[in-house]
Design a protein around this motif. Structure first.
Motif, PDB file in Angstrom:
ATOM      1  N   LEU A   1      -1.104   9.824  14.556  1.00  0.00           N
ATOM      2  CA  LEU A   1      -1.231   9.365  13.177  1.00  0.00           C
ATOM      3  C   LEU A   1      -1.799  10.503  12.348  1.00  0.00           C
ATOM      4  CD1 LEU A   1      -1.835   6.139  11.690  1.00  0.00           C
ATOM      5  CD2 LEU A   1      -3.548   7.822  11.030  1.00  0.00           C
ATOM      6  N   GLN A   2      -1.195  10.738  11.199  1.00  0.00           N
ATOM      7  CA  GLN A   2      -1.730  11.762  10.303  1.00  0.00           C
ATOM      8  C   GLN A   2      -1.561  11.348   8.857  1.00  0.00           C
ATOM      9  OE1 GLN A   2       0.672  15.041  11.745  1.00  0.00           O
ATOM     10  NE2 GLN A   2       1.734  15.119   9.795  1.00  0.00           N
ATOM     11  N   THR A   3      -2.392  11.918   8.022  1.00  0.00           N
ATOM     12  CA  THR A   3      -2.345  11.654   6.597  1.00  0.00           C
ATOM     13  C   THR A   3      -1.061  12.245   6.019  1.00  0.00           C
ATOM     14  OG1 THR A   3      -4.752  11.779   6.486  1.00  0.00           O
ATOM     15  CG2 THR A   3      -3.565  12.037   4.421  1.00  0.00           C
ATOM     16  N   PRO A   4      -0.292  11.475   5.258  1.00  0.00           N
ATOM     17  CA  PRO A   4       0.903  12.047   4.625  1.00  0.00           C
ATOM     18  C   PRO A   4       0.520  13.189   3.688  1.00  0.00           C
ATOM     19  CG  PRO A   4       0.939   9.648   4.476  1.00  0.00           C
ATOM     20  CD  PRO A   4      -0.419  10.036   4.979  1.00  0.00           C
ATOM     21  N   GLU A   5       1.329  14.234   3.678  1.00  0.00           N
ATOM     22  CA  GLU A   5       1.026  15.393   2.821  1.00  0.00           C
ATOM     23  C   GLU A   5       0.963  15.014   1.349  1.00  0.00           C
ATOM     24  OE1 GLU A   5       5.368  17.464   2.261  1.00  0.00           O
ATOM     25  OE2 GLU A   5       4.306  17.872   4.138  1.00  0.00           O
ATOM     26  N   GLU A   6       1.674  13.940   0.956  1.00  0.00           N
ATOM     27  CA  GLU A   6       1.643  13.481  -0.427  1.00  0.00           C
ATOM     28  C   GLU A   6       0.264  12.959  -0.839  1.00  0.00           C
ATOM     29  OE1 GLU A   6       5.865  12.631   1.080  1.00  0.00           O
ATOM     30  OE2 GLU A   6       3.833  12.638   1.868  1.00  0.00           O
ATOM     31  N   LEU A   7      -0.590  12.625   0.123  1.00  0.00           N
ATOM     32  CA  LEU A   7      -1.924  12.101  -0.180  1.00  0.00           C
ATOM     33  C   LEU A   7      -3.005  13.179  -0.097  1.00  0.00           C
ATOM     34  CD1 LEU A   7      -1.757   8.639   1.627  1.00  0.00           C
ATOM     35  CD2 LEU A   7      -1.199   9.223  -0.742  1.00  0.00           C
ATOM     36  N   VAL A   8      -2.585  14.432   0.048  1.00  0.00           N
ATOM     37  CA  VAL A   8      -3.513  15.568   0.099  1.00  0.00           C
ATOM     38  C   VAL A   8      -3.223  16.466  -1.098  1.00  0.00           C
ATOM     39  CG1 VAL A   8      -4.297  17.549   1.447  1.00  0.00           C
ATOM     40  CG2 VAL A   8      -3.568  15.456   2.628  1.00  0.00           C
TER      41      VAL A   8
ATOM     42  N   HIS B   1      -8.031  15.550  -3.661  1.00  0.00           N
ATOM     43  CA  HIS B   1      -8.211  14.837  -2.380  1.00  0.00           C
ATOM     44  C   HIS B   1      -7.876  15.773  -1.222  1.00  0.00           C
ATOM     45  CE1 HIS B   1      -7.182  11.679  -5.366  1.00  0.00           C
ATOM     46  NE2 HIS B   1      -8.191  11.061  -4.789  1.00  0.00           N
ATOM     47  N   PRO B   2      -8.776  16.726  -0.892  1.00  0.00           N
ATOM     48  CA  PRO B   2      -8.498  17.627   0.230  1.00  0.00           C
ATOM     49  C   PRO B   2      -8.431  16.836   1.544  1.00  0.00           C
ATOM     50  CG  PRO B   2     -10.751  17.893  -0.537  1.00  0.00           C
ATOM     51  CD  PRO B   2     -10.082  16.955  -1.493  1.00  0.00           C
ATOM     52  N   LEU B   3      -7.747  17.392   2.524  1.00  0.00           N
ATOM     53  CA  LEU B   3      -7.583  16.721   3.817  1.00  0.00           C
ATOM     54  C   LEU B   3      -8.943  16.389   4.424  1.00  0.00           C
ATOM     55  CD1 LEU B   3      -5.537  15.772   5.939  1.00  0.00           C
ATOM     56  CD2 LEU B   3      -5.843  17.997   7.054  1.00  0.00           C
ATOM     57  N   ARG B   4      -9.138  15.104   4.796  1.00  0.00           N
ATOM     58  CA  ARG B   4     -10.415  14.648   5.353  1.00  0.00           C
ATOM     59  C   ARG B   4     -10.343  14.301   6.831  1.00  0.00           C
ATOM     60  NH1 ARG B   4     -12.830  10.139   1.683  1.00  0.00           N
ATOM     61  NH2 ARG B   4     -14.425  10.327   3.266  1.00  0.00           N
ATOM     62  N   PHE B   5      -9.119  14.187   7.390  1.00  0.00           N
ATOM     63  CA  PHE B   5      -8.968  13.782   8.790  1.00  0.00           C
ATOM     64  C   PHE B   5      -7.872  14.594   9.470  1.00  0.00           C
ATOM     65  CE2 PHE B   5     -10.550  10.170   6.433  1.00  0.00           C
ATOM     66  CZ  PHE B   5     -11.619   9.743   7.222  1.00  0.00           C
ATOM     67  N   LYS B   6      -8.169  15.068  10.674  1.00  0.00           N
ATOM     68  CA  LYS B   6      -7.168  15.736  11.491  1.00  0.00           C
ATOM     69  C   LYS B   6      -6.266  14.666  12.118  1.00  0.00           C
ATOM     70  CE  LYS B   6     -10.688  17.563  13.531  1.00  0.00           C
ATOM     71  NZ  LYS B   6     -11.629  18.167  14.440  1.00  0.00           N
TER      72      LYS B   6
ATOM     73  N   ASN C   1      -6.358   9.149   3.740  1.00  0.00           N
ATOM     74  CA  ASN C   1      -7.191  10.310   3.411  1.00  0.00           C
ATOM     75  C   ASN C   1      -8.481   9.882   2.709  1.00  0.00           C
ATOM     76  OD1 ASN C   1      -7.643  13.091   3.606  1.00  0.00           O
ATOM     77  ND2 ASN C   1      -6.825  13.481   1.564  1.00  0.00           N
ATOM     78  N   GLY C   2      -9.024   8.733   3.147  1.00  0.00           N
ATOM     79  CA  GLY C   2     -10.288   8.250   2.605  1.00  0.00           C
ATOM     80  C   GLY C   2     -10.167   7.440   1.330  1.00  0.00           C
ATOM     81  N   ARG C   3      -8.953   7.220   0.838  1.00  0.00           N
ATOM     82  CA  ARG C   3      -8.777   6.473  -0.402  1.00  0.00           C
ATOM     83  C   ARG C   3      -9.048   4.978  -0.230  1.00  0.00           C
ATOM     84  NH1 ARG C   3      -4.920  10.649  -1.029  1.00  0.00           N
ATOM     85  NH2 ARG C   3      -4.665  11.364  -3.178  1.00  0.00           N
ATOM     86  N   ILE C   4      -8.753   4.445   0.948  1.00  0.00           N
ATOM     87  CA  ILE C   4      -8.905   3.016   1.194  1.00  0.00           C
ATOM     88  C   ILE C   4     -10.159   2.790   2.027  1.00  0.00           C
ATOM     89  CG2 ILE C   4      -7.865   0.974   2.256  1.00  0.00           C
ATOM     90  CD1 ILE C   4      -5.137   2.170   1.506  1.00  0.00           C
ATOM     91  N   HIS C   5     -11.050   1.968   1.519  1.00  0.00           N
ATOM     92  CA  HIS C   5     -12.348   1.685   2.135  1.00  0.00           C
ATOM     93  C   HIS C   5     -12.191   0.752   3.343  1.00  0.00           C
ATOM     94  CE1 HIS C   5     -16.604   0.798   2.435  1.00  0.00           C
ATOM     95  NE2 HIS C   5     -16.344  -0.493   2.282  1.00  0.00           N
ATOM     96  N   THR C   6     -12.915   1.044   4.393  1.00  0.00           N
ATOM     97  CA  THR C   6     -12.962   0.191   5.576  1.00  0.00           C
ATOM     98  C   THR C   6     -14.291  -0.559   5.565  1.00  0.00           C
ATOM     99  OG1 THR C   6     -11.686   1.817   6.807  1.00  0.00           O
ATOM    100  CG2 THR C   6     -12.876   0.181   8.089  1.00  0.00           C
ATOM    101  N   PRO C   7     -14.276  -1.864   5.305  1.00  0.00           N
ATOM    102  CA  PRO C   7     -15.546  -2.584   5.154  1.00  0.00           C
ATOM    103  C   PRO C   7     -16.200  -2.967   6.484  1.00  0.00           C
ATOM    104  CG  PRO C   7     -13.723  -4.084   4.841  1.00  0.00           C
ATOM    105  CD  PRO C   7     -13.128  -2.720   5.038  1.00  0.00           C
ATOM    106  N   PHE C   8     -17.511  -2.866   6.515  1.00  0.00           N
ATOM    107  CA  PHE C   8     -18.267  -3.456   7.619  1.00  0.00           C
ATOM    108  C   PHE C   8     -18.236  -4.963   7.417  1.00  0.00           C
ATOM    109  CE2 PHE C   8     -19.981   0.718   8.357  1.00  0.00           C
ATOM    110  CZ  PHE C   8     -20.235   0.716   9.722  1.00  0.00           C
ATOM    111  N   HIS C   9     -18.114  -5.695   8.498  1.00  0.00           N
ATOM    112  CA  HIS C   9     -18.129  -7.152   8.417  1.00  0.00           C
ATOM    113  C   HIS C   9     -18.719  -7.720   9.695  1.00  0.00           C
ATOM    114  CE1 HIS C   9     -14.240  -5.904  10.061  1.00  0.00           C
ATOM    115  NE2 HIS C   9     -14.212  -7.049  10.716  1.00  0.00           N
TER     116      HIS C   9
ATOM    117  N   VAL D   1       0.839  -1.202   0.000  1.00  0.00           N
ATOM    118  CA  VAL D   1       0.000   0.000   0.000  1.00  0.00           C
ATOM    119  C   VAL D   1       0.873   1.251   0.000  1.00  0.00           C
ATOM    120  CG1 VAL D   1      -1.656   1.332   1.363  1.00  0.00           C
ATOM    121  CG2 VAL D   1      -1.965  -1.125   1.105  1.00  0.00           C
ATOM    122  N   PHE D   2       1.856   1.282   0.879  1.00  0.00           N
ATOM    123  CA  PHE D   2       2.725   2.448   0.976  1.00  0.00           C
ATOM    124  C   PHE D   2       3.499   2.642  -0.326  1.00  0.00           C
ATOM    125  CE2 PHE D   2       1.559   1.678   5.225  1.00  0.00           C
ATOM    126  CZ  PHE D   2       1.818   2.812   5.976  1.00  0.00           C
ATOM    127  N   ASP D   3       3.975   1.554  -0.896  1.00  0.00           N
ATOM    128  CA  ASP D   3       4.697   1.603  -2.165  1.00  0.00           C
ATOM    129  C   ASP D   3       3.815   2.154  -3.289  1.00  0.00           C
ATOM    130  OD1 ASP D   3       7.336   1.138  -2.583  1.00  0.00           O
ATOM    131  OD2 ASP D   3       7.120  -1.004  -3.021  1.00  0.00           O
TER     132      ASP D   3
END
Length: 168
Positions: free
Chosen positions: A121-128, A132-137, A90-98, A2-4
């Motif tokens: 934990l914070q969103t890397p600046e490269e993902l904003v 994709h505006p910042l979605r999480f503090k 930053n919201g790109r990866i879905h978290t599924p209900f299960h 994922v990081f790669d």
């Protein structure tokens, strides 16, 4: 991987700092019970890796609201993004209900490996960016857990603990 794929491999080591390996046994339903297991939820982790025996009780909710029973070979593993990965990406990866639904006469067994992070934990600046505006503090993982476990009845139905706690 994922990081790669996002070009932010330099953030991997600080992100995943400890793990929790659990072995679970889901009991066989009693005569008067329709099924047993775990109610629908999202994991409050960075990443979860699950392995179940041949009982196959795991069900995953699709983005359109349908529940899919995971019919897996006993040699398969399921990798699920947790709410922490949702915020980090930053919201790109879905978290599924299960959930886990067991029926029949055989107990279910699951091995679960959860990954966690200490510190902020914070969103890397490269993902904003503009798309994709910042979605999480930024937030502390254990604060997220405390918030989740301290939810009162009025707030228990929230869709996402991490969105409720630190969503922008």
């Amino acid at each position: 991987m994922v990081f790669d794929s996002y070009g932010v491999k330099k953030y991997l080591d600080p992100c995943i700092q400890f793990y929790n390996l659990r072995f679970l046994k889901y009991r066989v339903p009693e005569m008067d019970e329709a099924n047993v297991g775990v109610e629908n939820h999202t994991d409050k982790t960075f990443l979860s890796i699950l392995h179940q025996n041949e009982v196959n009780g795991l069900e995953v909710k699709t983005k359109n609201g349908d529940w899919i029973k995971m019919e897996l070979s006993p040699s398969f593993f399921v990798v699920m993004a947790g709410e922490v990965l949702l915020a980090w990406s930053n919201g790109r990866i879905h978290t599924p209900f299960h959930r886990v639904i067991l029926k029949g006469t055989k107990a279910g067994y699951t091995v679960e490996l959860f990954s966690f992070q200490t510190g902020i934990l914070q969103t890397p600046e490269e993902l904003v960016d503009d798309k994709h505006p910042l979605r999480f503090k930024p937030f502390e993982y254990f604060k997220l857990l405390r918030y989740h476990y301290d939810l009162d009845d009025a707030r228990k139905g929230i869709e996402s603990t991490v969105k409720a706690l630190c969503g922008v």
